[in-house]
Design a protein around this motif. Structure first.
Motif, PDB file in Angstrom:
ATOM      1  N   LEU A 123      12.920 -22.365 -75.783  1.00 34.42           N
ATOM      2  CA  LEU A 123      13.259 -23.358 -74.763  1.00 34.42           C
ATOM      3  C   LEU A 123      12.271 -24.519 -74.727  1.00 34.42           C
ATOM      4  O   LEU A 123      12.258 -25.277 -73.763  1.00 34.42           O
ATOM      5  N   ARG A 143      14.274 -25.198 -67.379  1.00 30.11           N
ATOM      6  CA  ARG A 143      14.071 -24.369 -68.556  1.00 30.11           C
ATOM      7  C   ARG A 143      13.219 -23.134 -68.239  1.00 30.11           C
ATOM      8  O   ARG A 143      13.431 -22.060 -68.817  1.00 30.11           O
ATOM      9  N   GLN A 170      17.752 -32.074 -74.575  1.00 29.85           N
ATOM     10  CA  GLN A 170      17.494 -30.757 -73.992  1.00 29.85           C
ATOM     11  C   GLN A 170      18.810 -30.009 -73.733  1.00 29.85           C
ATOM     12  O   GLN A 170      18.887 -28.790 -73.946  1.00 29.85           O
ATOM     13  N   VAL A 174      19.766 -26.316 -75.203  1.00 30.71           N
ATOM     14  CA  VAL A 174      20.163 -25.168 -74.384  1.00 30.71           C
ATOM     15  C   VAL A 174      21.554 -24.685 -74.776  1.00 30.71           C
ATOM     16  O   VAL A 174      21.810 -23.480 -74.886  1.00 30.71           O
TER      17      VAL A 174
END
Length: 324
Positions: A123, A143, A170, A174
């Motif tokens: 992450l 996160r 991001q 994810v």
């Protein structure tokens, strides 16, 4: 084969308010379920009950065969839950918090350290492990919330808005992680980002006023739109009037809408009569009449349109352009 998540007639009342009303669903290993609904629909309440954080008024929920009310400890061993807002201990560093969660989950020593660093790497949290959670951005806090749900590598994940507050890079990271994990887990994602359903979810459940309104793939939801088989063509504006006349004569066309795209190009959108499909007939008409179309494509609406129709009951398709 039983699902890893089984929900039967789950309901929750707060006084006279029926927040969740007889919700049933099953999620199997290898499935990523998008859980959708407008604000106040009962999504978060349902997820809290499935996760064992809220006691149902009636109905049952089972995680890996364990009843969430009768066997909550076994449920929590099988479950990773990221609640709304990703609550944590803000005065702790990321490493300390994840280490604490690992200990709560029964991990210790080298095993705990290994899992903390594995999820941190997955992450992109490695660079902030020594920072206090309180000083992190919203995206980093999100996160960290996801990391604590993954720390014990559970077979079931329930994630409430997992990409909320993340930047596009991001979000991609994810979503890629969720897709990577999906083969070995059952995952429920609550989200208001419909592109997320198309990106990572094989199936979606839509609820409204506490009840299940739809359950199917993204394409199943789109097929509910009355204009699902609508077709658009892009062509030079000088040829638009003649093309509109041709399209209006096709037996499956209910209406033709004209939208100027710029000074030289126009879009014609043909909406279908009930039960009719148009793409093949439009393509044939373009070829037979030598219409100089540069694009021909299905233009039957978006998941946003389908979501709005399912949750409001409004089947009308808004068409901002004028009929040709």
């Amino acid at each position: 084969m039983p699902g890893m998540v089984e929900v039967e007639n789950l309901s929750k009342s707060f006084g006279n308010l029926r927040a969740v009303d007889s919700v049933s669903l099953t999620v199997s290993k290898g499935e990523v379920l998008g859980f959708l609904g407008p604000n106040g629909a009962g999504k978060t309440t349902t997820m809290r009950m499935i996760a064992g954080f809220l006691t149902p008024s009636s109905g049952t929920a089972r995680i890996c065969g364990h009843d969430v009310v009768d066997n909550p400890t076994a449920v929590k061993r099988c479950l990773g839950y990221m609640p709304e807002g990703s609550p944590s201990y803000d005065d702790m560093t990321v490493a300390a918090f994840l280490g604490f969660i690992a200990a709560v989950r029964g991990l210790s020593g080298a095993d705990a350290d290994k899992r903390v660093h594995a999820v941190a790497e997955h992450l992109a949290l490695t660079d902030v492990l020594d920072r206090a959670i309180d000083v992190l951005s919203k995206g980093y806090k999100r996160r960290v919330g996801l990391a604590q749900a993954l720390i014990h590598d559970p077979p079931v994940l329930i994630l409430d808005e997992p990409t909320d507050g993340l930047d596009p890079n991001q979000k991609h990271q994810v979503r890629s992680l969720i897709a990577e994990m999906a083969a070995d887990k059952a995952i429920i994602i609550s989200t208001h980002i419909l592109e997320e359903v198309q990106a990572v979810c094989g199936r979606a459940v839509v609820i409204g006023q506490g009840r299940v309104l739809a359950d199917g793939t993204a394409m199943d939801l789109l097929r509910r739109l009355p204009d699902f088989t609508a077709v658009s063509i892009v062509l030079p504006t000088a040829a638009a009037a003649n093309a509109a006349t041709v399209m209006r004569q096709l037996p499956g066309v209910a209406a033709v809408f004209e939208t100027p795209l710029d000074s030289d190009r126009t879009k014609l959108r043909m909406t279908p009569r009930q039960g009719m499909t148009l793409l093949e007939d439009v393509n044939r008409a373009v070829r037979f009449n030598a219409i100089p179309a540069t694009e021909v494509y299905r233009d039957g609406g978006t998941l946003d349109d389908a979501f709005r129709m399912i949750t409001t009951g409004d089947a009308a398709q808004t068409e901002p352009s004028r009929a040709a």
